[in-house]
Design a protein around this motif. Structure first.
Motif, PDB file in Angstrom:
ATOM      1  N   ALA A 125       0.788  -1.197   0.047  1.00  0.00           N
ATOM      2  CA  ALA A 125      -0.124   0.132  -0.099  1.00  0.00           C
ATOM      3  C   ALA A 125       0.644   1.313   0.049  1.00  0.00           C
ATOM      4  O   ALA A 125       0.618   2.145  -0.694  1.00  0.00           O
ATOM      5  N   LEU A 126       1.957   1.269   0.773  1.00  0.00           N
ATOM      6  CA  LEU A 126       2.892   2.312   0.644  1.00  0.00           C
ATOM      7  C   LEU A 126       3.472   2.645  -0.708  1.00  0.00           C
ATOM      8  O   LEU A 126       3.860   3.565  -1.178  1.00  0.00           O
ATOM      9  N   LEU A 127       3.785   1.323  -1.192  1.00  0.00           N
ATOM     10  CA  LEU A 127       4.461   1.338  -2.494  1.00  0.00           C
ATOM     11  C   LEU A 127       3.589   2.079  -3.521  1.00  0.00           C
ATOM     12  O   LEU A 127       4.222   2.903  -4.420  1.00  0.00           O
ATOM     13  N   GLU A 128       2.161   2.042  -3.442  1.00  0.00           N
ATOM     14  CA  GLU A 128       1.352   2.675  -4.482  1.00  0.00           C
ATOM     15  C   GLU A 128       1.531   4.150  -4.357  1.00  0.00           C
ATOM     16  O   GLU A 128       1.283   4.724  -5.307  1.00  0.00           O
ATOM     17  N   ARG A 129       1.898   4.650  -3.259  1.00  0.00           N
ATOM     18  CA  ARG A 129       1.837   6.018  -2.942  1.00  0.00           C
ATOM     19  C   ARG A 129       3.234   6.742  -3.368  1.00  0.00           C
ATOM     20  O   ARG A 129       3.322   7.903  -3.521  1.00  0.00           O
ATOM     21  N   ALA A 130       4.093   5.933  -3.688  1.00  0.00           N
ATOM     22  CA  ALA A 130       5.642   6.414  -3.906  1.00  0.00           C
ATOM     23  C   ALA A 130       5.672   6.833  -5.495  1.00  0.00           C
ATOM     24  O   ALA A 130       4.918   5.888  -6.398  1.00  0.00           O
ATOM     25  N   ARG A 131       6.238   7.887  -5.927  1.00  0.00           N
ATOM     26  CA  ARG A 131       6.369   8.193  -7.341  1.00  0.00           C
ATOM     27  C   ARG A 131       7.628   7.965  -7.987  1.00  0.00           C
ATOM     28  O   ARG A 131       8.555   8.168  -7.597  1.00  0.00           O
ATOM     29  N   VAL A 132       7.467   7.053  -9.149  1.00  0.00           N
ATOM     30  CA  VAL A 132       8.829   6.792  -9.819  1.00  0.00           C
ATOM     31  C   VAL A 132       8.779   7.036 -11.020  1.00  0.00           C
ATOM     32  O   VAL A 132       7.603   7.017 -11.668  1.00  0.00           O
ATOM     33  N   LYS A 133       9.757   7.737 -11.366  1.00  0.00           N
ATOM     34  CA  LYS A 133       9.698   8.156 -12.750  1.00  0.00           C
ATOM     35  C   LYS A 133      11.217   8.143 -13.403  1.00  0.00           C
ATOM     36  O   LYS A 133      12.165   8.323 -12.464  1.00  0.00           O
ATOM     37  N   GLU A 134      11.543   8.074 -14.605  1.00  0.00           N
ATOM     38  CA  GLU A 134      12.710   8.396 -15.118  1.00  0.00           C
ATOM     39  C   GLU A 134      13.341   9.550 -14.962  1.00  0.00           C
ATOM     40  O   GLU A 134      12.586  10.462 -15.021  1.00  0.00           O
ATOM     41  N   GLY A 135      14.426   9.501 -14.494  1.00  0.00           N
ATOM     42  CA  GLY A 135      15.362  10.864 -14.293  1.00  0.00           C
ATOM     43  C   GLY A 135      15.153  11.264 -12.893  1.00  0.00           C
ATOM     44  O   GLY A 135      15.980  12.091 -12.402  1.00  0.00           O
ATOM     45  N   TYR A 136      14.511  10.594 -12.140  1.00  0.00           N
ATOM     46  CA  TYR A 136      14.391  11.082 -10.600  1.00  0.00           C
ATOM     47  C   TYR A 136      15.771  10.260  -9.780  1.00  0.00           C
ATOM     48  O   TYR A 136      15.878  10.704  -8.755  1.00  0.00           O
ATOM     49  N   ASP A 137      16.428   9.651 -10.478  1.00  0.00           N
ATOM     50  CA  ASP A 137      17.760   8.927  -9.933  1.00  0.00           C
ATOM     51  C   ASP A 137      18.598  10.198  -9.545  1.00  0.00           C
ATOM     52  O   ASP A 137      19.546   9.945  -8.665  1.00  0.00           O
ATOM     53  N   ALA A 138      18.385  11.340 -10.412  1.00  0.00           N
ATOM     54  CA  ALA A 138      19.272  12.649 -10.111  1.00  0.00           C
ATOM     55  C   ALA A 138      18.846  13.344  -8.942  1.00  0.00           C
ATOM     56  O   ALA A 138      19.878  14.023  -8.456  1.00  0.00           O
ATOM     57  N   HIS A 139      17.861  12.870  -8.253  1.00  0.00           N
ATOM     58  CA  HIS A 139      17.334  13.657  -7.095  1.00  0.00           C
ATOM     59  C   HIS A 139      18.317  13.284  -5.806  1.00  0.00           C
ATOM     60  O   HIS A 139      18.540  12.229  -5.410  1.00  0.00           O
ATOM     61  N   VAL A 140      18.422  14.423  -5.193  1.00  0.00           N
ATOM     62  CA  VAL A 140      19.081  14.146  -3.814  1.00  0.00           C
ATOM     63  C   VAL A 140      18.290  14.900  -2.644  1.00  0.00           C
ATOM     64  O   VAL A 140      17.905  15.714  -2.470  1.00  0.00           O
ATOM     65  N   TRP A 141      17.538  13.798  -1.930  1.00  0.00           N
ATOM     66  CA  TRP A 141      16.745  14.210  -0.828  1.00  0.00           C
ATOM     67  C   TRP A 141      17.519  14.543   0.351  1.00  0.00           C
ATOM     68  O   TRP A 141      18.422  13.898   0.785  1.00  0.00           O
TER      69      TRP A 141
END
Lengths: 409, 73
Positions: A125-141
Protein backbone atom coordinates in the motif's frame (compact mmCIF):
# COMPACT_ATOMS: atom_id res chain seq x y z
CA UNK A 1 23.60 3.52 -13.08
CA UNK A 2 27.08 3.37 -11.53
CA UNK A 3 26.75 0.95 -8.62
CA UNK A 4 28.94 3.06 -6.36
CA UNK A 5 26.35 5.80 -6.37
CA UNK A 6 25.62 7.08 -2.84
CA UNK A 7 22.28 5.92 -1.42
CA UNK A 8 22.60 7.53 2.03
CA UNK A 9 24.92 10.09 3.55
CA UNK A 10 25.01 10.64 7.29
CA UNK A 11 27.47 12.88 9.10
CA UNK A 12 30.28 12.38 6.61
CA UNK A 13 29.64 8.63 6.21
CA UNK A 14 28.40 7.27 2.90
CA UNK A 15 26.45 4.11 2.11
CA UNK A 16 26.48 3.39 -1.61
CA UNK A 17 23.96 1.23 -3.45
CA UNK A 18 26.67 -1.37 -4.02
CA UNK A 19 27.44 -1.44 -0.30
CA UNK A 20 23.74 -1.70 0.48
CA UNK A 21 23.48 -4.76 -1.77
CA UNK A 22 26.53 -6.28 -0.08
CA UNK A 23 25.14 -5.66 3.40
CA UNK A 24 21.72 -7.08 2.47
CA UNK A 25 23.33 -10.24 1.08
CA UNK A 26 25.79 -10.65 3.97
CA UNK A 27 23.36 -12.42 6.31
CA UNK A 28 20.01 -14.23 6.29
CA UNK A 29 19.03 -12.72 9.64
CA UNK A 30 17.26 -9.47 10.35
CA UNK A 31 15.89 -7.63 13.38
CA UNK A 32 12.08 -7.83 13.34
CA UNK A 33 11.64 -5.25 16.14
CA UNK A 34 14.34 -2.67 15.62
CA UNK A 35 15.31 0.31 17.75
CA UNK A 36 18.45 2.04 16.53
CA UNK A 37 19.95 5.46 16.05
CA UNK A 38 22.15 4.12 13.22
CA UNK A 39 20.49 5.15 9.99
CA UNK A 40 22.55 2.77 7.84
CA UNK A 41 21.61 -0.19 10.02
CA UNK A 42 17.97 0.89 9.92
CA UNK A 43 18.06 1.17 6.12
CA UNK A 44 19.85 -2.14 5.63
CA UNK A 45 17.39 -3.96 7.93
CA UNK A 46 14.45 -2.24 6.19
CA UNK A 47 15.62 -3.27 2.73
CA UNK A 48 16.48 -6.85 3.76
CA UNK A 49 13.06 -7.24 5.43
CA UNK A 50 11.19 -5.88 2.39
CA UNK A 51 13.13 -7.94 -0.13
CA UNK A 52 12.49 -11.17 1.79
CA UNK A 53 8.81 -10.56 2.64
CA UNK A 54 9.67 -10.35 6.34
CA UNK A 55 7.49 -8.31 8.70
CA UNK A 56 9.07 -5.37 10.48
CA UNK A 57 8.33 -3.24 13.53
CA UNK A 58 10.06 0.15 13.76
CA UNK A 59 10.58 1.97 17.04
CA UNK A 60 11.81 5.52 17.63
CA UNK A 61 15.47 5.49 18.64
CA UNK A 62 14.80 7.68 21.67
CA UNK A 63 11.95 5.64 23.17
CA UNK A 64 12.55 5.05 26.87
CA UNK A 65 12.38 1.61 28.52
CA UNK A 66 9.18 2.66 30.29
CA UNK A 67 7.57 3.55 26.97
CA UNK A 68 8.71 0.28 25.38
CA UNK A 69 7.26 -1.66 28.30
CA UNK A 70 3.95 0.12 27.86
CA UNK A 71 3.88 -1.05 24.23
CA UNK A 72 4.20 -4.67 25.38
CA UNK A 73 6.76 -5.54 22.77
CA UNK A 74 9.01 -8.53 23.09
CA UNK A 75 12.33 -9.18 21.46
CA UNK A 76 13.47 -5.63 20.82
CA UNK A 77 16.70 -5.74 18.79
CA UNK A 78 16.80 -9.55 18.75
CA UNK A 79 17.71 -11.29 15.50
CA UNK A 80 15.52 -13.75 13.61
CA UNK A 81 15.70 -15.54 10.28
CA UNK A 82 14.18 -13.71 7.32
CA UNK A 83 11.02 -15.22 5.84
CA UNK A 84 12.19 -16.04 2.32
CA UNK A 85 15.98 -16.21 2.46
CA UNK A 86 17.74 -15.56 -0.83
CA UNK A 87 20.76 -13.85 -2.31
CA UNK A 88 20.34 -10.99 -4.76
CA UNK A 89 22.57 -11.12 -7.79
CA UNK A 90 22.47 -7.43 -8.43
CA UNK A 91 20.54 -4.28 -7.59
CA UNK A 92 17.89 -4.97 -10.23
CA UNK A 93 17.07 -8.28 -8.53
CA UNK A 94 16.96 -6.58 -5.14
CA UNK A 95 14.62 -3.85 -6.35
CA UNK A 96 12.36 -6.30 -8.16
CA UNK A 97 11.98 -8.16 -4.85
CA UNK A 98 11.22 -4.91 -2.98
CA UNK A 99 8.56 -3.96 -5.52
CA UNK A 100 6.87 -7.34 -5.07
CA UNK A 101 7.24 -7.32 -1.28
CA UNK A 102 4.54 -8.84 0.89
CA UNK A 103 6.00 -7.46 4.13
CA UNK A 104 3.88 -5.78 6.75
CA UNK A 105 5.32 -2.70 8.47
CA UNK A 106 4.28 -1.70 11.96
CA UNK A 107 4.76 1.85 13.19
CA UNK A 108 3.59 3.70 16.26
CA UNK A 109 1.68 6.93 16.43
CA UNK A 110 0.61 8.99 19.44
CA UNK A 111 -2.57 7.39 20.68
CA UNK A 112 -5.63 9.20 21.91
CA UNK A 113 -6.03 6.97 24.95
CA UNK A 114 -2.58 7.19 26.52
CA UNK A 115 -0.72 4.38 24.82
CA UNK A 116 0.95 4.95 21.47
CA UNK A 117 -1.22 3.49 18.74
CA UNK A 118 0.13 0.58 16.75
CA UNK A 119 -0.59 0.78 13.02
CA UNK A 120 0.34 -1.96 10.57
CA UNK A 121 0.61 -1.30 6.85
CA UNK A 122 1.02 -3.69 3.99
CA UNK A 123 4.15 -2.49 2.32
CA UNK A 124 2.39 -2.81 -1.03
CA UNK A 125 0.00 0.00 0.00
CA UNK A 126 2.93 2.35 0.69
CA UNK A 127 4.49 1.35 -2.58
CA UNK A 128 1.45 2.58 -4.49
CA UNK A 129 1.90 6.09 -3.09
CA UNK A 130 5.56 6.41 -4.10
CA UNK A 131 6.23 8.20 -7.37
CA UNK A 132 8.72 6.51 -9.64
CA UNK A 133 9.83 8.20 -12.85
CA UNK A 134 12.73 8.20 -15.22
CA UNK A 135 15.21 10.91 -14.32
CA UNK A 136 14.33 10.88 -10.62
CA UNK A 137 17.59 9.03 -9.94
CA UNK A 138 19.32 12.43 -10.16
CA UNK A 139 17.37 13.66 -7.12
CA UNK A 140 19.15 14.19 -3.84
CA UNK A 141 16.74 14.21 -0.92
CA UNK A 142 17.24 15.80 2.45
CA UNK A 143 15.87 13.32 5.00
CA UNK A 144 14.38 15.73 7.51
CA UNK A 145 11.81 13.40 9.09
CA UNK A 146 12.33 10.67 11.62
CA UNK A 147 13.04 7.56 9.51
CA UNK A 148 10.91 5.40 11.82
CA UNK A 149 7.81 7.47 11.10
CA UNK A 150 5.57 7.34 8.06
CA UNK A 151 6.85 10.57 6.49
CA UNK A 152 10.50 9.55 6.84
CA UNK A 153 9.85 6.06 5.51
CA UNK A 154 8.07 7.48 2.51
CA UNK A 155 11.10 9.63 1.72
CA UNK A 156 13.41 6.61 2.07
CA UNK A 157 11.13 4.57 -0.15
CA UNK A 158 10.90 7.28 -2.77
CA UNK A 159 14.71 7.47 -2.78
CA UNK A 160 15.19 3.70 -3.00
CA UNK A 161 12.67 3.06 -5.75
CA UNK A 162 14.10 5.81 -7.92
CA UNK A 163 17.67 5.00 -6.89
CA UNK A 164 18.14 8.60 -5.87
CA UNK A 165 20.34 9.74 -3.01
CA UNK A 166 19.45 10.96 0.48
CA UNK A 167 21.30 13.02 3.06
CA UNK A 168 20.33 12.65 6.70
CA UNK A 169 19.21 15.97 8.16
CA UNK A 170 16.91 14.64 10.86
CA UNK A 171 17.66 16.18 14.25
CA UNK A 172 20.79 17.90 12.94
CA UNK A 173 21.71 21.47 13.89
CA UNK A 174 20.83 24.26 11.52
CA UNK A 175 24.38 25.10 10.41
CA UNK A 176 24.97 21.47 9.46
CA UNK A 177 21.70 21.33 7.52
CA UNK A 178 22.53 24.45 5.52
CA UNK A 179 26.05 23.20 4.78
CA UNK A 180 24.71 19.84 3.62
CA UNK A 181 22.11 21.43 1.34
CA UNK A 182 24.91 23.32 -0.42
CA UNK A 183 27.64 20.67 -0.21
CA UNK A 184 25.50 17.71 -1.36
CA UNK A 185 23.45 19.87 -3.75
CA UNK A 186 20.20 18.66 -2.22
CA UNK A 187 17.36 18.92 -4.71
CA UNK A 188 14.34 17.78 -2.67
CA UNK A 189 13.24 18.57 0.85
CA UNK A 190 10.21 17.31 2.68
CA UNK A 191 9.90 18.65 6.21
CA UNK A 192 7.73 20.26 8.84
CA UNK A 193 7.18 24.03 9.01
CA UNK A 194 9.24 23.95 12.22
CA UNK A 195 12.20 22.50 10.32
CA UNK A 196 11.96 25.23 7.66
CA UNK A 197 11.64 27.97 10.29
CA UNK A 198 14.85 26.72 11.88
CA UNK A 199 16.72 27.42 8.62
CA UNK A 200 15.80 31.12 8.67
CA UNK A 201 17.40 33.61 8.40
CA UNK A 202 19.96 31.95 6.15
CA UNK A 203 23.21 33.58 5.02
CA UNK A 204 22.50 32.93 1.34
CA UNK A 205 20.10 31.30 -1.07
CA UNK A 206 20.28 27.66 -2.15
CA UNK A 207 19.68 27.25 -5.89
CA UNK A 208 20.06 23.44 -5.92
CA UNK A 209 16.70 22.86 -4.22
CA UNK A 210 13.99 22.12 -6.80
CA UNK A 211 11.17 21.17 -4.46
CA UNK A 212 10.36 22.01 -0.85
CA UNK A 213 7.41 20.10 0.59
CA UNK A 214 5.67 21.05 3.81
CA UNK A 215 3.83 18.57 5.98
CA UNK A 216 3.17 17.30 9.45
CA UNK A 217 1.58 20.40 10.91
CA UNK A 218 -0.30 23.53 9.99
CA UNK A 219 1.79 26.11 8.17
CA UNK A 220 1.20 29.62 6.93
CA UNK A 221 1.49 31.66 3.76
CA UNK A 222 4.21 33.98 5.18
CA UNK A 223 6.54 31.03 5.75
CA UNK A 224 6.01 29.79 2.17
CA UNK A 225 7.17 33.17 0.90
CA UNK A 226 10.34 33.08 2.98
CA UNK A 227 11.12 29.54 1.85
CA UNK A 228 10.52 30.50 -1.78
CA UNK A 229 13.13 33.26 -1.30
CA UNK A 230 15.58 30.84 0.37
CA UNK A 231 15.19 28.26 -2.42
CA UNK A 232 14.63 30.47 -5.50
CA UNK A 233 14.40 27.51 -7.91
CA UNK A 234 12.07 25.41 -5.80
CA UNK A 235 8.42 24.57 -6.24
CA UNK A 236 6.85 24.78 -2.81
CA UNK A 237 4.02 22.44 -1.93
CA UNK A 238 2.14 21.16 1.05
CA UNK A 239 1.01 17.63 1.90
CA UNK A 240 -1.43 16.26 4.40
CA UNK A 241 -0.33 12.91 5.75
CA UNK A 242 -0.73 10.84 8.85
CA UNK A 243 0.76 7.67 10.32
CA UNK A 244 -2.70 6.20 9.95
CA UNK A 245 -3.00 6.85 6.23
CA UNK A 246 0.30 8.07 4.78
CA UNK A 247 0.36 11.00 2.36
CA UNK A 248 -3.23 11.72 1.33
CA UNK A 249 -3.58 15.26 0.01
CA UNK A 250 -1.25 17.70 -1.72
CA UNK A 251 -1.51 21.40 -2.54
CA UNK A 252 0.66 24.30 -3.62
CA UNK A 253 -0.28 26.45 -0.64
CA UNK A 254 -2.22 26.31 2.59
CA UNK A 255 -5.51 25.38 0.88
CA UNK A 256 -6.28 21.78 -0.12
CA UNK A 257 -8.80 20.12 -2.40
CA UNK A 258 -9.96 16.53 -2.31
CA UNK A 259 -8.78 15.00 -5.60
CA UNK A 260 -11.49 13.48 -7.83
CA UNK A 261 -9.95 10.03 -7.51
CA UNK A 262 -10.47 10.14 -3.73
CA UNK A 263 -13.85 11.89 -3.72
CA UNK A 264 -15.59 8.87 -2.20
CA UNK A 265 -12.72 8.10 0.18
CA UNK A 266 -12.13 11.44 1.92
CA UNK A 267 -14.90 13.64 3.22
CA UNK A 268 -15.52 16.47 5.63
CA UNK A 269 -18.18 16.17 8.28
CA UNK A 270 -18.83 18.80 10.93
CA UNK A 271 -15.56 20.50 10.04
CA UNK A 272 -13.53 17.34 10.58
CA UNK A 273 -11.62 15.42 7.92
CA UNK A 274 -12.76 11.79 7.61
CA UNK A 275 -10.77 9.15 5.76
CA UNK A 276 -12.19 5.87 4.42
CA UNK A 277 -10.82 2.76 6.08
CA UNK A 278 -9.59 1.48 2.68
CA UNK A 279 -6.90 4.17 2.77
CA UNK A 280 -5.65 3.23 6.22
CA UNK A 281 -3.32 0.67 7.71
CA UNK A 282 -4.64 -1.92 10.10
CA UNK A 283 -5.12 -1.12 13.75
CA UNK A 284 -7.52 -2.30 16.40
CA UNK A 285 -7.74 1.14 17.88
CA UNK A 286 -9.15 3.20 15.01
CA UNK A 287 -12.35 4.97 15.98
CA UNK A 288 -14.48 4.41 12.88
CA UNK A 289 -17.70 6.21 12.10
CA UNK A 290 -19.24 3.74 9.66
CA UNK A 291 -16.49 3.05 7.12
CA UNK A 292 -14.68 6.29 7.90
CA UNK A 293 -11.87 7.11 10.32
CA UNK A 294 -12.27 10.36 12.20
CA UNK A 295 -8.85 11.99 11.91
CA UNK A 296 -9.47 14.64 14.58
CA UNK A 297 -8.04 17.20 12.14
CA UNK A 298 -10.33 20.19 11.86
CA UNK A 299 -10.69 22.09 8.61
CA UNK A 300 -12.22 25.35 7.44
CA UNK A 301 -13.59 25.99 3.95
CA UNK A 302 -12.32 28.86 1.85
CA UNK A 303 -15.02 31.53 1.62
CA UNK A 304 -14.18 32.38 -1.99
CA UNK A 305 -14.05 28.75 -3.16
CA UNK A 306 -16.03 26.22 -1.14
CA UNK A 307 -14.21 23.29 -2.75
CA UNK A 308 -11.04 24.40 -0.97
CA UNK A 309 -10.24 24.09 2.70
CA UNK A 310 -7.39 24.60 5.11
CA UNK A 311 -6.42 22.86 8.31
CA UNK A 312 -7.14 24.55 11.61
CA UNK A 313 -5.75 22.13 14.16
CA UNK A 314 -6.58 19.11 16.24
CA UNK A 315 -9.93 18.28 17.76
CA UNK A 316 -8.80 15.76 20.32
CA UNK A 317 -6.29 15.83 23.13
CA UNK A 318 -3.50 15.42 20.60
CA UNK A 319 -1.43 18.54 20.20
CA UNK A 320 0.91 19.19 17.31
CA UNK A 321 4.24 20.46 18.63
CA UNK A 322 6.73 21.17 15.88
CA UNK A 323 5.31 18.34 13.76
CA UNK A 324 5.16 15.83 16.60
CA UNK A 325 1.81 14.78 17.97
CA UNK A 326 1.70 14.89 21.72
CA UNK A 327 -0.99 13.17 23.73
CA UNK A 328 -1.73 15.59 26.55
CA UNK A 329 -3.20 12.90 28.76
CA UNK A 330 -0.08 10.78 28.49
CA UNK A 331 2.06 13.71 29.64
CA UNK A 332 -0.32 14.46 32.51
CA UNK A 333 -0.10 10.81 33.58
CA UNK A 334 3.71 10.96 33.55
CA UNK A 335 3.67 14.12 35.67
CA UNK A 336 1.21 12.67 38.15
CA UNK A 337 3.43 9.62 38.51
CA UNK A 338 6.15 11.78 40.09
CA UNK A 339 6.22 11.56 43.89
CA UNK A 340 6.18 15.33 44.40
CA UNK A 341 3.26 16.02 42.05
CA UNK A 342 -0.33 16.10 43.30
CA UNK A 343 -1.95 16.96 39.98
CA UNK A 344 -1.10 18.46 36.62
CA UNK A 345 -2.77 20.06 33.64
CA UNK A 346 -1.00 19.95 30.30
CA UNK A 347 -2.04 22.19 27.42
CA UNK A 348 -0.77 23.90 24.33
CA UNK A 349 -0.15 27.55 23.73
CA UNK A 350 0.20 28.99 20.24
CA UNK A 351 3.87 29.57 19.51
CA UNK A 352 5.56 31.27 16.58
CA UNK A 353 8.44 28.76 16.49
CA UNK A 354 6.80 25.37 17.05
CA UNK A 355 3.18 26.12 16.17
CA UNK A 356 2.34 25.10 19.72
CA UNK A 357 4.44 24.92 22.84
CA UNK A 358 3.66 22.37 25.51
CA UNK A 359 2.77 23.96 28.87
CA UNK A 360 2.09 22.41 32.25
CA UNK A 361 0.44 23.77 35.38
CA UNK A 362 1.54 21.63 38.27
CA UNK A 363 0.22 21.40 41.79
CA UNK A 364 2.80 19.93 44.15
CA UNK A 365 2.05 17.83 47.21
CA UNK A 366 2.08 19.79 50.43
CA UNK A 367 5.59 20.46 51.60
CA UNK A 368 7.11 19.06 48.38
CA UNK A 369 9.56 21.05 46.31
CA UNK A 370 10.73 20.50 42.76
CA UNK A 371 13.07 22.48 40.51
CA UNK A 372 12.21 22.66 36.81
CA UNK A 373 15.57 21.08 35.92
CA UNK A 374 14.81 18.16 38.29
CA UNK A 375 11.37 17.79 36.78
CA UNK A 376 12.81 17.71 33.26
CA UNK A 377 15.39 15.09 34.27
CA UNK A 378 12.71 12.95 35.92
CA UNK A 379 10.47 13.14 32.84
CA UNK A 380 13.27 12.41 30.40
CA UNK A 381 13.40 8.84 31.71
CA UNK A 382 9.71 8.40 30.97
CA UNK A 383 8.88 10.47 27.90
CA UNK A 384 10.47 11.34 24.60
CA UNK A 385 11.93 14.86 24.56
CA UNK A 386 9.20 16.46 22.47
CA UNK A 387 6.60 15.38 25.05
CA UNK A 388 8.27 17.26 27.90
CA UNK A 389 6.51 20.57 28.70
CA UNK A 390 8.67 23.65 28.12
CA UNK A 391 6.58 26.18 30.05
CA UNK A 392 6.04 24.99 33.57
CA UNK A 393 4.12 26.85 36.24
CA UNK A 394 3.67 25.70 39.82
CA UNK A 395 0.15 26.59 40.93
CA UNK A 396 -1.99 26.29 44.06
CA UNK A 397 -5.04 24.98 42.25
CA UNK A 398 -5.90 23.68 38.77
CA UNK A 399 -8.77 24.94 36.69
CA UNK A 400 -11.42 22.42 35.75
CA UNK A 401 -14.47 22.60 33.51
CA UNK A 402 -18.04 22.29 34.72
CA UNK A 403 -17.96 18.58 33.98
CA UNK A 404 -15.05 18.17 36.35
CA UNK A 405 -12.61 17.47 33.50
CA UNK A 406 -9.36 19.34 33.40
CA UNK A 407 -9.65 22.44 31.29
CA UNK A 408 -7.10 22.51 28.49
CA UNK A 409 -7.48 25.85 26.83
CA UNK B 1 19.63 43.06 28.54
CA UNK B 2 20.12 41.76 32.08
CA UNK B 3 16.59 40.41 32.13
CA UNK B 4 17.17 38.70 28.78
CA UNK B 5 20.40 37.15 30.07
CA UNK B 6 18.50 35.82 33.09
CA UNK B 7 15.89 34.21 30.85
CA UNK B 8 18.51 32.62 28.60
CA UNK B 9 20.55 31.29 31.49
CA UNK B 10 17.40 29.91 33.09
CA UNK B 11 16.57 28.01 29.90
CA UNK B 12 20.12 26.66 29.85
CA UNK B 13 19.89 25.69 33.53
CA UNK B 14 16.59 23.87 32.87
CA UNK B 15 18.46 21.83 30.24
CA UNK B 16 21.13 20.96 32.78
CA UNK B 17 23.73 23.59 31.76
CA UNK B 18 24.44 25.03 35.19
CA UNK B 19 27.17 27.49 34.09
CA UNK B 20 25.70 30.86 33.08
CA UNK B 21 27.07 32.33 29.86
CA UNK B 22 28.01 35.93 29.20
CA UNK B 23 26.06 37.29 26.26
CA UNK B 24 27.30 39.74 23.66
CA UNK B 25 25.22 41.30 20.89
CA UNK B 26 26.94 38.91 18.45
CA UNK B 27 26.01 35.76 20.39
CA UNK B 28 24.02 33.50 18.06
CA UNK B 29 21.10 31.67 19.59
CA UNK B 30 21.46 28.47 17.59
CA UNK B 31 25.17 28.15 16.93
CA UNK B 32 26.66 29.67 20.10
CA UNK B 33 24.00 28.75 22.64
CA UNK B 34 23.05 25.49 20.85
CA UNK B 35 19.35 26.33 21.13
CA UNK B 36 17.12 23.97 19.16
CA UNK B 37 13.58 24.81 18.06
CA UNK B 38 12.16 23.69 21.42
CA UNK B 39 14.58 25.99 23.28
CA UNK B 40 13.72 28.87 20.94
CA UNK B 41 10.02 28.27 21.58
CA UNK B 42 10.69 28.36 25.33
CA UNK B 43 12.63 31.59 24.84
CA UNK B 44 9.77 33.27 22.96
CA UNK B 45 7.31 32.36 25.72
CA UNK B 46 9.46 33.71 28.55
CA UNK B 47 10.45 36.83 26.62
CA UNK B 48 6.80 37.48 25.81
CA UNK B 49 5.89 37.14 29.48
CA UNK B 50 8.63 39.60 30.46
CA UNK B 51 8.49 42.10 27.59
CA UNK B 52 5.05 41.58 26.05
CA UNK B 53 6.49 40.91 22.58
CA UNK B 54 6.75 37.79 20.43
CA UNK B 55 10.29 37.97 19.07
CA UNK B 56 9.64 35.41 16.31
CA UNK B 57 6.29 36.84 15.30
CA UNK B 58 7.21 38.30 11.93
CA UNK B 59 10.40 36.68 10.90
CA UNK B 60 13.28 34.98 12.50
CA UNK B 61 15.94 36.25 14.85
CA UNK B 62 19.49 34.96 14.88
CA UNK B 63 21.56 36.91 17.40
CA UNK B 64 21.11 38.62 20.76
CA UNK B 65 21.31 41.94 18.87
CA UNK B 66 18.31 40.84 16.77
CA UNK B 67 16.36 40.04 19.93
CA UNK B 68 17.22 43.39 21.53
CA UNK B 69 16.26 45.25 18.36
CA UNK B 70 12.93 43.41 18.28
CA UNK B 71 12.32 44.30 21.93
CA UNK B 72 13.57 47.88 21.63
CA UNK B 73 16.10 47.43 24.43
Amino acid sequence: MPTDKPFLRDDGRVLTYAQLLGRVNATRDYVPVLKTGDLFLLAENFVRALATDSDLVLLDSDLTDTEIQSLQLDGVNEKAAVKNPRAFENLDALFAAIKASRSALTLFTSGTTGLPKKVTHWFSALLERARVKEGYDAHVWGLAYNPTHMAGLQVLLQVLLNRSGAVNLFGKPRQFVLEQIAHCAITHLSATPTFYRMLLPAPKTYPSVQRATFGGEKSDAALYEKIRALFPNAKVNNIYASTEGGALLASSGEFFKIPDALSDKIKITDGELLVHKDLLGQSQTFALAGDFYKTGDQVQFDESDPARFKFLGRKSSLLNVGGYKVNLEEVEDALRALAQVADARVYGKANSVLGNILCADIRLNEGASLEISELRTALSGRLQDFKIPRKISFVDSLQSTHTGKLKRT
Amino acid sequence: MEKLAQIINKIRANKGNAEPVALTPQTRLREDLAFDSFDLAELTVHVEDAFGKDIFEDGVVDTIADVCKRLGI
